[in-house]
Enzyme design. Structure first.
Site, PDB file in Angstrom:
ATOM      1  N   ARG A  42      23.587  33.477  26.012  1.00 32.59           N
ATOM      2  CA  ARG A  42      22.693  32.519  26.253  1.00 32.59           C
ATOM      3  C   ARG A  42      22.564  31.926  27.735  1.00 32.59           C
ATOM      4  NH1 ARG A  42      24.085  27.930  22.063  1.00 32.59           N
ATOM      5  NH2 ARG A  42      26.023  29.013  22.182  1.00 32.59           N
ATOM      6  N   ASP A  87      27.304  40.121  15.399  1.00 33.95           N
ATOM      7  CA  ASP A  87      28.149  39.078  15.053  1.00 33.95           C
ATOM      8  C   ASP A  87      29.096  39.519  13.972  1.00 33.95           C
ATOM      9  OD1 ASP A  87      28.774  36.357  13.639  1.00 33.95           O
ATOM     10  OD2 ASP A  87      27.949  35.819  15.531  1.00 33.95           O
TER      11      ASP A  87
END
Length: 368
Positions: A42, A87
């Site tokens: 991010r 993930d």
């Protein structure tokens, strides 16, 4: 849009920069290779733009989206490796558990495991091709699209870390629900850890078959265990994963370097360096020189700049990197952070980190 050849794990473009793979095997390099955990993250405006308004796990299940996110940092920085965007919690999902990414809260299991009988809810025999094929497709697509620029790393969470998420139902400071199992239900704990290990082995082998050129196993919650619990509930499974993956790959005449990253497990450095992994990843709480001494040159080391050092001015980052390189030495070393990049970090500071590693290490190697 898939063109046919991009979905097959063969005829990949030739690798142009194998510095990372050579360092993992302890061979000589012209510079110290560098990559960052969460380099696709991010902190990059283009990452935030790509992810805007999309469900996290839906993104994980789109090979095209994962490929694009994996490649974004390589367009900005001369990293020496890429790690597939995914993930660790896709493994509990594959075993039948519901996991959601809740804004402001992080990963959440609406129905965590509470008692040993809850293990019956889990799928024991997981068809990884069926349940996790989207990760394999993402790896294959990325291997084609990366055009041999740098090696691609595949990864999985380790059994104890996944078990703690599955019981806690999300992140936790104390992990007391999961640790309670270790003390109250040791047999059920071993049963769950074994189930996870079986799935992880298949999952990692599937990633290599899809095109992964190295593998990292994340034991992110190692530090919550003491040395005795680590030796009973984490280490045997970490060793088992590496041994079984390597044995299988050997049969196929393949050899893929493996990295173990057990965060905050500095009490077990010696054991980790004798666990069938070529590389031991370190967090920032370990002194580089002492890590070298304690691992006795048996393994390559990866790490371990404090991610928060990236908040420092660029000149200071350069000094910190130089000191880190002097501690680790330039042979059998992969520069990285001691944990992932945080979302509020400045992209140009990541660039300064990468540049400092390359620049200082080239000079140091020249002087040898």
């Amino acid at each position: 849009i898939f063109t046919d050849e991009l979905i097959f794990p063969k005829d990949f473009p030739q690798l142009k920069n194998d510095t990372f793979l050579r360092a993992a095997r302890g061979e000589e390099t012209e510079h110290v290779p560098v990559w960052c955990m969460r380099q696709a993250g991010r902190y990059l405006p283009e990452f935030r733009e790509s992810r805007a308004g999309k469900d996290f796990f839906e993104t994980c299940q789109s090979p095209e989206a994962c490929c694009e996110l994996t490649l974004q940092p390589l367009r900005r920085f001369p990293f020496d490796a890429a790690i597939i965007f995914s993930d660790i919690l896709v493994v509990p999902q594959a075993m039948g558990m519901d996991v959601q990414m809740v804004a402001g809260k992080g990963p959440t299991f609406p129905e965590p495991l509470k008692e040993p009988e809850d293990l019956q809810r889990l799928q024991v025999k997981v068809d990884t091709d069926k349940e996790l094929g989207y990760v394999f497709r993402a790896i294959t697509l990325t291997r084609h699209k990366i055009e041999g620029k740098v090696p691609l790393i595949g990864f999985s969470g380790a059994p104890w870390t996944l078990m703690s998420y599955m019981i806690e139902g999300g992140g936790s400071n104390t992990h007391s629900k999961a640790k309670r199992w270790l003390y109250q239900h040791p047999e059920a704990s071993h049963m769950l850890l074994k189930m996870l290990t079986d799935v992880i082995v298949e999952y990692l082998l599937g990633q290599v078959a899809a095109g992964a050129q190295a593998l990292q196993v994340f034991e992110s919650h190692a530090g919550i265990l003491g040395p005795a619990e680590f030796k009973e509930f984490s280490l045997p499974y970490l060793r088992d994963i590496a041994r079984r993956v390597k044995d299988k790959l050997k049969e196929a005449g393949q050899d893929v370097p493996m990295i173990v990253f057990a965060k905050d497990a500095h009490y077990a450095l010696e054991e980790l360096s004798q666990s069938n992994y070529e590389v031991v990843g370190l967090d920032w709480t370990i002194d580089p020189l002492s890590a070298r001494e304690r691992t006795g040159g048996k393994v390559s080391l990866q790490g371990n700049m404090d991610p928060c050092a990236l908040y420092a001015p660029k000149e200071r980052i350069s000094d910190i990197v130089k000191k880190m390189l002097e501690g680790f030495g330039t042979r059998g070393y992969i520069a990285n952070l001691g944990h992932g990049v945080y979302p509020d970090m400045e992209p140009e500071n990541i660039g300064a980190f990468v540049e400092a590693v390359h620049q200082h290490s080239k000079q140091m190697i020249k002087q040898i």
